[in-house]
Design an enzyme around this catalytic site. Structure first.
Site: not given
Ligand code: TPP
Ligand code: TPP
Ligand code: MG
Ligand code: MG
Lengths: 334, 325, 325, 334
Positions: D67, D136
């Site tokens: 971000e 959130h």
């Molecule tokens: C700082 C932040 N940015 C965006 C999000 C929205 N978000 C939630 S899960 C996710 C994907 C994360 O991917 P990963 O770290 O690969 O974990 P996975 O969901 O695949 O287990 C996103 C973008 C968030 N929760 N926190």
């Protein structure tokens, strides 16, 4: 054998902070300091100078430049049984750490159903007035005072610089201490044996009858200077030092307004969305019918703080602007 | 060894290093005299980096710098007068006096400012390069920052984004071995900064930042790749600051002996010797340069002294952009 | 190949993977029924990671997880009932109903929560490990996170701090190839995540996250080093989520064929085959396991259904810690 | 030949946002979108769905999870002549980007002596009410409204969801658009040819005489519902939608209060340090003598938002609590 109490000691605000840190480190092995340049460099404002030498690198920890992570690590260490004291050099850099403060430090307890506490203290320098320009002059206490789950304090006088840290360490939840950078060099006298201070009450720093000047941190001195000038003009001003910005001590604020019926809130934050606005809202809610005039505020102009002295001075609250605001309330309108 | 360029250019490099050195010395003096206020971060010791690197860039490239940017601004073409007036807080300063030492700007020279948040300029540079790419402009953005900045997460994020999108950014890391009082090896477990760049997909190189010709050569190579559409490059300039971090720093964290050791590698005398040995510089040339620079600087100081302050009435000007009617 | 452990333990691994699978399936069903609300992130496909990794940890180690943490919580020992009640928002939930699916906590099991900010748990883990080190406790903190988190600056900062201070952290990266809809190679220029760890001074390894025994073995090795004072370790578990990112995800970003391909590597049937081939599992055993788990889950649902809600009057309880009188 | 104007179109708030984005991309080649999962995924709230397919990956850019950096890159791209529209998925994650917003986007123009503008638009989802718990569910509009150098808007109705983006792109300075996540599914009718909206004025969404309900974003609908209930009880409430949170439109706020002499500010932010406090402060400053009763506020309880519906509902402003606050003002005290 009793030791005769030592007389008062002359010291600076900086030395008072340092004495408090030293006492905390000596008193509790769970306490440690962590932050950028708190050790070898001696602290950006020299508040931690000598502590590395005295307590060693395990307890006085220089961190890499990574505000977000060392703040989060402080939260983790607090969860793990320690009593970390973090120094974020200045509030300006704390923007990088806000996610950890808001989403973890302030939130973990409630979100876990009360299973944890985060006994963390974060100190940071705040404020303008030293010609360090737009990126180094923020006063964002109001932002922090908006967050449930943390306590926010602003030592404006030496006694609080000395005493608030110990009180903060007694608090089981995160406490943020805002030290106005312009205060570090202020000198004064303190008792040799530090007094305990509380973190619950605002303080009346000067008593008066005609108008309440409500200030905190770096503006308390300016409010006192203004009160002096007002006195010369026959207006008796009471000066309230908020001390704790979250939670606010409504009783002291409202008590003062009930007495004077007029108030000026003085706040180095930008005017819109300032902590001053919150104080005004509370007076509105709790003492509306006591007011003889609308509460006024003297805040920082809504501008990124400019470098040159004449513009910076014009942007910030000054005794003269406080005096003018107070006069306009006390004088009959029209 | 990088070959010495033609005489004029070779002397030009020396002139620029000297201009920086003397500007910084003058600034320190004026700080002590209370003419300059706030924070002041001197570049003395690192002159070869800005001088050599900037020479490898052209007028249409963009620059993003830090709070230790007087040298970069000067060799980019901002006049000493405009810099000095800025540090005096005068309306004739290159940022109209509003920024001071840490915020020198000159957009006409694509100099996008000194930035006082460590690492704060890195994403800006990525964005400037993105704008160039989207507008089909084959030009580079050079972003200067210190070793300390490489510990901030934004460094990794910025390199990744530039590499992922193959953006024309030169990441110019001036490794002067300290971030304020924290030596690199007390700040990072892995002190090989090039490794961090390649781990983000950015090809990396290392160069002696005390050797202006080496800096020039390495930067030219990197900029050629960057402008040629090969994506970003990372260059680590190994250098040293001879002075304190800022005017408030008691330098408790390093020994005088260490500083003296590095001063033996002072980029200016080293380069003078090099030019002399190649017969490109006579004693008289050096004296002439110093005279010219002294004149330039005293003119700059005069300009700063005599320039008016911005009227207080203009305090709120330029918070927002005037809106088209 | 990692050797199969003694029968009880071997069956235990299967049981845990199955418990997670069935819990997740039940959760999805209850979400559709409106019993569970908010965000729900299923772990189906990745069960071998939490199961194998958690088995390598002991009760005194600490765990930090993400919003995709039902599996971790369950195999750590939080009861299915406490998890289910939490997702129902009931006062008997493991976080008293306040956290929901993304914020399962059980500090008595040193389970320091699901964290819904990507990367948000990384520095917490570093701090927990620091506390252990300062208190002379030779135990590890395992921090689970996804491939997406490795793009956030906080990842690099956290690894660096742990490495610099040689803290006992296991960085457990579950690389399921997607961060929401963004495939790793569309998010990062350098997709070798181990390189990023070593660039911060953290020794790194990679393991097949669909093979519970491989996970167990690799994690045991890493945890041994971590607990032994050798500093942090990074492990990349290569895995895949079979379901959508959350209940709102239309999965526009990957093909059904890709998902089907990965399902062929489903860790549960693969492990069943392995146990069968070694003669450790008979068809009846599997049926018994399924029956037991079905009973466990229906009991959990009953518990959740019947548990009371937290009274509204308690809304502000636990914002602050009650202060000692 | 003239084309008969098409009739109004039924669409959701989400579709209105998407139509605005599509128009912006089509109208100006300098405009591009950038953010996490805006492309292949189709946008967390599906606001950008289909735009990648329509405009291609150069103009609809999926970013890595970072971000701070993609926000800074948006600022840089704006400096470089583009007109970026960033999507920060939710305000919760914008905490990670605050440094770039405060210290660069808002500051570069003034700090450079007016040499640059940062024509950047940042959209983000905000607010609670969907049981997504403490990390959130933030409503931090008040924080952003505190920063000089940026504009902050909150489209509460479909027309603004459709129109504010174009207006924001016409603004030469950074504009932050807060879309309340609970609104995306709201349906309504819009004219086929979008009307231009301005970003300078608040809007009176319902006219009334007895009390002003001042709301923004997600609370406008609740205020309107409350007004309906109040009307049934014989109280005529005016509903003001602030629309632009920085700079606030004092004239409309004060104008309404001059008419009704009573006001309730409704704000989904936590109470202390809320935007509501700022509105109250301005009424205090500019319309004190018009007030028949202290201005009241209905805000979110000071608690990290809990997951379960009954607790979340209790924490947030609701039509019933607004009604109660309004009634207490209109009824004579004591
Ligand atoms: C700082 C932040 N940015 C965006 C999000 C929205 N978000 C939630 S899960 C996710 C994907 C994360 O991917 P990963 O770290 O690969 O974990 P996975 O969901 O695949 O287990 C996103 C973008 C968030 N929760 N926190
Ligand atoms: C985010 C942030 N943290 C801390 C500071 C305080 N600070 C100013 S300069 C500096 C050291 C930076 O070191 P480096 O990047 O190596 O650059 P150098 O000063 O050596 O040129 C620090 C810590 C800052 N300006 N910004
Ligand atoms: Mg350095
Ligand atoms: Mg993933």
């Amino acid at each position: 054998m009793t030791v005769a109490p030592a007389g008062p000691i002359r010291m600076t605000y900086r030395e008072a902070v340092r004495a408090a840190l030293r006492e905390a480190l000596a008193a509790d092995p769970r306490v440690f300091l962590m932050g950028e340049d708190v050790g070898r460099y001696g602290g950006t404002y020299a508040a931690t100078k000598g502590l590395l030498e005295e307590f060693g690198p395990e307890r006085v920890r220089d961190t890499p430049l990574s505000e977000l992570t060392f703040t989060g690590a402080g939260i983790g260490a607090a969860l793990g049984g320690m009593r970390p004291i973090l120094e974020i050099m200045t509030v300006n850099f704390s923007l990088l750490a806000l996610d950890q403060i808001v989403n973890n430090a302030a939130t973990l307890r409630h979100m876990s159903g009360g299973q944890v506490s985060v006994p963390l203290v974060i100190r940071m320098a705040t404020g303008a007035g030293r010609q360090v320009a737009a990126q180094h002059s923020h006063s964002l206490e109001a932002w922090y005072a908006h967050i449930p789950g943390i306590r926010v304090v602003a030592p404006a006088v030496l006694e609080d610089a000395r005493g608030m840290l110990a009180a903060a360490l007694r608090d089981p939840d995160p406490v943020l201490i805002f030290e106005h950078a312009a205060l570090y060099g202020v000198e004064g006298e303190l008792p040799a044996v530090p007094r305990q201070v509380d973190l619950d009450r605002a303080a009346v720093r000067r008593s008066g009858d005609d108008v309440s000047l409500i200030a905190y941190g770096g503006t308390v001195g300016k409010a006192l200077a203004a009160a002096e000038q007002l006195a010369a003009g026959g207006i008796s001003a009471e000066v309230v030092d908020l001390r704790t910005l979250r939670p606010l001590d409504d009783a002291t604020i409202v008590g003062s307004v009930r007495k004077t019926h007029r108030a000026v809130v003085v706040d180095e934050g930008w005017r819109s969305g300032s902590l001053a606005a919150e104080v005004m809202a509370r007076i509105m809610e709790q003492a509306f019918y006591e007011l003889d005039a609308p509460v006024a505020r003297v805040c920082t102009a809504e501008v990124p703080i400019p470098y040159p002295k004449h513009l910076e001075d014009a942007a910030l609250p000054q005794p003269e602007t406080i005096v003018a605001a107070a006069r306009s309330l006390v004088k009959p309108r029209g | 060894m990088t070959p010495t360029p033609p005489r004029d250019e070779a002397i030009g490099l020396l002139r620029d290093m000297l201009r920086i050195r003397r500007l910084e010395e003058k600034s320190a003096e004026l700080y002590s005299a209370g003419k300059i206020r706030g924070f002041l971060h001197l570049y003395i010791g690192q002159e070869a980096v800005a001088t050599g690197a900037m020479r490898a860039l052209t007028a249409d490239d963009a620059i993003v710098a830090t709070y230790r940017e007087h040298g970069h601004a000067l060799v980019r073409g901002i006049t000493a007068g405009a810099i000095m007036a800025e540090m005096y807080g005068k309306a004739s300063g290159c940022s109209r006096g509003r920024g001071g030492s840490m915020h020198l700007f000159d957009v006409s020279r694509r100099f996008y400012g000194g930035n006082a948040i460590v690492g704060g300029g890195l994403p800006l540079a990525v964005g400037l390069a993105l704008a160039d790419r989207m507008q089909g402009k084959a030009r580079a953005t050079a972003c200067f920052f210190g070793d300390g900045a490489t510990a901030e997460g934004v460094f990794q994020e910025s390199l990744n984004l530039a590499a992922l999108w193959r953006l024309p950014v030169l990441f110019a890391c001036e490794n002067n071995r300290y971030a304020m009082g924290t030596a690199l090896d007390r700040a990072q477990a892995q002190t090989d900064l090039c490794l961090k760049a390649t781990a983000q997909g950015v090809p990396a190189g290392r160069v002696d930042g005390m050797d202006v010709l080496a800096v020039l050569g390495a930067t030219q190579d990197a900029v050629r790749a960057v402008r040629g559409g090969e994506g970003p490059r990372f260059l680590e300039y190994q250098t040293y600051r001879f002075r304190a971090h800022s005017m408030f720093d008691p330098e408790l964290y390093r020994s005088k002996a260490e500083v003296e050791e590095w001063k033996k590698r002072d980029p200016i005398p080293a380069y003078v010797r090099c030019l002399e040995s190649e017969g490109l510089l006579a004693a008289a040339d050096l004296e002439r340069l110093e005279r010219e620079i002294a004149a330039e600087l005293s003119e700059a100081v005069r300009f700063a002294e005599e320039s008016p302050l911005e009227p207080v009435a203009n305090l709120l000007v330029d918070v927002c952009t005037p809106r088209p009617a």
